[in-house]
Motif scaffolding. Structure first.
Motif, mmCIF file in Angstrom:
data_model
loop_
_atom_site.group_PDB
_atom_site.id
_atom_site.type_symbol
_atom_site.label_atom_id
_atom_site.label_comp_id
_atom_site.label_asym_id
_atom_site.label_seq_id
_atom_site.Cartn_x
_atom_site.Cartn_y
_atom_site.Cartn_z
ATOM 1 N N ARG A 2 0.834 -1.195 0.000
ATOM 2 C CA ARG A 2 0.000 0.000 0.000
ATOM 3 C C ARG A 2 0.880 1.261 0.000
ATOM 4 O O ARG A 2 1.826 1.384 0.761
ATOM 5 N N ALA A 42 -4.950 -1.267 -7.785
ATOM 6 C CA ALA A 42 -6.122 -0.428 -7.506
ATOM 7 C C ALA A 42 -6.703 0.170 -8.776
ATOM 8 O O ALA A 42 -7.822 0.696 -8.767
ATOM 9 N N GLU A 92 -10.471 -3.881 -0.790
ATOM 10 C CA GLU A 92 -10.999 -3.113 0.331
ATOM 11 C C GLU A 92 -11.907 -3.962 1.215
ATOM 12 O O GLU A 92 -11.905 -3.842 2.440
ATOM 13 N N LEU A 96 -9.881 -3.649 -6.815
ATOM 14 C CA LEU A 96 -9.934 -2.692 -5.716
ATOM 15 C C LEU A 96 -11.080 -2.998 -4.768
ATOM 16 O O LEU A 96 -10.938 -2.937 -3.548
ATOM 17 N N SER A 122 -2.548 3.611 -3.504
ATOM 18 C CA SER A 122 -2.236 2.758 -4.654
ATOM 19 C C SER A 122 -1.600 1.484 -4.120
ATOM 20 O O SER A 122 -1.058 1.480 -3.018
#
Length: 887
Positions: free
Chosen positions: A122, A148, A158, A154, A127
């Motif tokens: 990360r 991402a 998450e 993405l 990104s």
């Protein structure tokens, strides 16, 4: 006067002849019709049965498809979990460590659609560029690529980060893998977050704060789905797989025949994984259900009916039937001849005809032409990878010798070489000597044999040699020592301490991963000539050639230290284990394989007895002798169980103040053993060995089954026996199937449960309280009674008594033996009786060997007594020798 001619009219003779011909024909027709009606009914019933079996098979395939697809996806989740623990337990994971763990997890072998396993760190933005990728070949473009930037990736990333669970993306084109048409292949990414080292974060805010990046496994959907469903499922079923979380037009993942509309009765199966739902539709393929049995019933019935009808028909026209049969046999012979001509072309085997004079191939069947190419006119030896072998085979066969059942490597004109199982034999064609060669491709069989050979000699989890191969190598080392007394070697028996705790707390997957890491650590201490093997669950063996006592001890200490130094993190916990190591040095001939293994096991046991986490060199002493004696008793006990030489005695339990009419006897069953010479052995001689070597569950089950099967033949009173008690060991109480076994025997032999009393010792009950209580409650609910034996021997008897659902407490004999002389014993006995009566329990005194104890026991409220003063043990009735009949 005129006389009439008595001769009958010709028309009357013709009608009689026609009637005589008509009767057999009519019966033949009736038999044929009846047989065909019976055949039709039998075929109809067989058809119903076949259709029912097909439906059951299709439902089973649907369940199997759902379970196999979910299982294959779960493999990716397990691999990610294993990798997550690596990041939690280490501050730095580089590409080499990442590659090594992936190699241990064998992702390419276990997941058919595996494309890449990667780690994306990360960065602000955020990104997530990939910085660790394996395998690198074919996935170079992913290094530095921001995951991402792909919406599907993405969203999954998450979701996984906030829940600390595995999340799967929606299907999307994989940029680094393209199909045959050049288009990106459809795939999914399975993701799991990586947090900074330490305990696992518990809240969403903490997970976002400690997030380092994300792990990902990319899977191509086509091989993943086909790998899970290959075989009979795809052969017999149409399959359509959709992602329900995507629009209908975009959600199709796989269809066995695109464009085919599923029927209304198609099976619908739901596969939920990683936050997504996949719908699996299955329906049978047309023409795959075999109706051969129906056809066979119809054909057999029809043939039988025809044969019976034809048998009757012969009564009317034998000659015509014979002529017709001859004509039909001629037609069939012609068909058989034509089939024989085509047989060679249809054979799957490779058939070659070779001119024996010059070795040129003059004929090759279809299978040979397909696999070897255009070989007609070539020399036969040129097809062999070793032409000399081909020349020798041709020479031997042409001379009439035996060259059959040999394996040879064949080299076709085009294509890969393959192994063939070939046979050559001489034949003569049109007066010219030839050699006929018949061969089968056995390349896959050889690969399978090699793979099976590896699996037979290696442990699947760790890749080490298994126990069978270790013993084979050890036997070979012993043979070398016999031939050369200077070829000494050492054997290390390594038993992990407290390994079971890891399995109990974190599951077997954690235990397996820990074993893999421990094996890596142990391998780092080995010399090239050392052989490490996994002998059992947490037991390892090490064969160290050319090693004396000092070197063996030093090697064992290194192994112990490297095991102790491994820190294993798993889901917020960190584990360390130690090892007890037994060492045997074989430096003189005469020892057998059984001796070496027994000595090593004995030394390891001594290491555990001395406190664990230590090395013990084998030596002859009292403890070793006792250990070997137990091993011998274990062998004798197994043989006694096989030969049914266990015995049961009974000892009566007598009420001290019997109620009126209470005369039915109660007994406790006592175990004995008849040795090989016919002598009776008391349990103190063999029960320690049975407990040490895990034989108590088998012995307890023998007692339970024999006691319940002969419940009315235990005591001379027969069915009048009020109750009989059976002792249960601690090992049996830990068996989850014990209650089912006891209740099953009670039902099988129709024994009233209230007659059955099961005794457990206080120390076993207290030590395994969590496991014992559910077993006791279940047996009591069925009507059995529970007795707590040796009560008072433990340190916390009264405290645990309120938690144990029992019916009877038996006071430990140590308090009864000196009841008349020890005031403390009298106080304890009185207290046990009083507390027992307050709980509604019956109180029994054991070891009552003196009649003077009886008044003292009555004064203290004891209900029943047992001992030699009241009854000496007798053999149960069903095991007594039969009384010979009077002469």
């Amino acid at each position: 006067m005129t006389m009439q001619d008595p001769t009958p009219a010709p028309s009357s003779e013709a009608e009689s002849l026609r009637a005589s011909r008509l009767a057999p024909r009519t019966w033949a027709l009736l038999v044929l019709l009846a047989g065909l009606l019976c055949t039709a009914e039998a075929a109809r019933r067989e058809l119903v049965a076949v259709q029912s079996e097909a439906r059951a098979m299709h439902r089973a395939m649907g369940r199997s498809a759902q379970e196999r697809l979910a299982s294959d996806l779960e493999l990716a989740a397990q691999a990610l979990r294993a990798m997550q623990t690596v990041f939690l337990g280490s501050d730095h994971v580089d590409q080499a460590i990442f590659d090594r763990y992936q190699e241990n997890l064998r992702a390419n072998e276990r997941m058919p659609g595996h494309v890449v396993t990667a780690f994306a760190r990360r960065h602000p933005g955020p990104s997530y560029p990939y910085e660790l990728v394996t395998p690198l070949a074919g996935n170079e473009m992913l290094l530095g690529f921001d995951s991402a930037s792909q919406q599907a990736n993405l969203q999954a990333l998450e979701r996984a980060r906030d829940t600390d669970t595995v999340a799967m993306s929606a299907p999307f084109p994989l940029m680094q893998y393209r199909g045959r048409e050049g288009e990106p292949a459809l795939g999914v990414t399975v993701r799991l977050p990586v947090y900074s080292p330490g305990r696992a974060p518990l809240t969403v805010a903490e997970r976002r704060e400690r997030e380092l990046g994300a792990l990902a496994i990319s899977l191509r959907l086509a091989p993943t789905v086909l790998g899970a469903l290959e075989g009979r499922i795809l052969e017999y079923m149409h399959v359509e797989l959709r992602d329900l979380d995507m629009p209908d037009d975009d959600g199709l993942i796989h269809a066995s025949e695109p464009g085919l509309q599923p029927p209304a009765d198609a099976q619908v199966r739901l596969v939920e994984f990683g936050g997504r739902r996949w719908q699996l539709l299955l329906w049978p393929r047309a023409g795959k259900t075999s109706y051969s049995s129906v056809a066979m019933v119809a054909l057999t019935g029809t043939v039988i009916s025809l044969l019976l009808a034809l048998l009757l028909w012969t009564l009317a026209n034998t000659r015509r039937r014979a002529v017709e049969m001859g004509r039909r046999m001629g037609e069939r012979f012609g068909e058989s001849e034509a089939r024989f001509r085509a047989l060679n072309e249809l054979l799957p085997a490779l058939v070659l005809l070779v001119d024996a004079r010059d070795g040129h191939i003059s004929y090759a069947n279809q299978a040979a032409r397909r696999q070897l190419g255009a070989v007609i006119g070539q020399l036969l030896p040129s097809l062999f990878a070793d032409p000399a072998l081909g020349r020798e085979a041709l020479r031997v066969a042409a001379a009439g010798g035996d060259w059959s059942g040999r394996e040879a490597l064949m080299v076709p004109a085009q294509g890969e070489p393959f192994w063939a199982h070939a046979s050559l034999a001489p034949v003569e064609v049109d007066g010219v000597p030839h050699v006929l060669m018949v061969a089968n491709d056995v390349s896959e069989q050889r690969k399978l044999t090699e793979r099976l050979g590896y699996q037979a000699a290696h442990d699947e989890l760790t890749g080490l040699y298994n126990r069978r191969e270790f013993e084979r190598r050890l036997q070979k080392a012993l043979a070398g020592l016999e031939a050369d007394p200077s070829a000494s070697f050492a054997v290390l028996y390594i038993d992990l301490d407290q390994f079971k705790l890891v399995n109990d707390l974190s599951g077997h997957m954690a235990g397996d991963q820990l074993l893999v890491e421990l094996v890596q650590a142990m391998r780092s201490q080995l010399r090239p000539q050392d052989l490490l093997a996994r002998l059992g669950g947490d037991e390892f063996g090490l064969l160290a050639p050319a090693t004396g006592p000092m070197q063996a001890r030093a090697l064992a200490e290194r192994m112990r230290h490297c095991i102790e130094d491994v820190v294993f993190p798993w889901e917020g916990r960190s584990y360390t284990v130690s090892a007890s190591i037994g060492v045997v040095v074989a430096d003189r001939p005469g020892a057998t394989l059984k001796d070496i293994l027994a000595w090593a096991d004995s030394a390891c046991y001594q290491a555990k007895e001395n406190g664990r986490n230590r090395v013990q060199l084998y030596r002859e002493d009292v403890d070793t002798t006792r250990r070997q004696g137990e091993m011998e008793w274990a062998t004798r006990l197994r043989r006694a169980l096989e030969e049914d030489r266990l015995l049961l005695d009974y000892q009566e339990v007598v009420p001290l103040d019997p109620e009126p009419g209470d005369h039915a006897p109660r007994v406790e069953l006592l175990l004995r053993l008849r040795d090989e010479d016919g002598n009776v052995v008391m349990p103190g001689a063999f029960l320690p060995a049975a407990e040490r070597y895990g034989l108590m569950p088998a012995i307890d089950r023998w007692v339970i089954r024999n006691a319940l099967a002969n419940a009315d033949r235990l005591h001379p009173c027969g069915a009048g026996l009020r109750a009989f008690a059976i002792n249960l060991s601690g090992a049996s109480l830990e068996d989850p199937g014990l209650a089912d076994y006891i209740l099953g025997c009670i039902t099988e032999y129709a024994v009233q449960p209230r007659r059955v009393c099961l005794e457990i010792t206080e120390t076993v009950a207290v030590r395994n309280l969590r496991r014992v209580v559910p077993v006791i409650e279940r047996l009591r609910a069925a009507g059995c009674r529970i007795a707590l034996d040796d009560f008072g021997a433990g340190m916390s008897s009264f405290g645990y008594l309120k938690n144990l659902p029992v019916d009877i407490i038996k006071i430990d004999g140590s308090f009864i033996r000196d009841l008349d002389s020890d005031p403390v014993s009298r106080i304890i006995v009185s207290a046990i009786a009083q507390i027992g009566h307050q709980r509604g329990l019956r109180v029994v005194a054991e070891w009552v060997d003196d009649p003077r104890m009886l008044p003292l026991l009555r004064e203290r409220g004891v209900d029943l007594a047992q001992g030699f003063a009241l009854h000496c043990p007798d053999r149960v009735v069903f095991q007594r020798d039969p009384v010979p009949p009077p002469r």
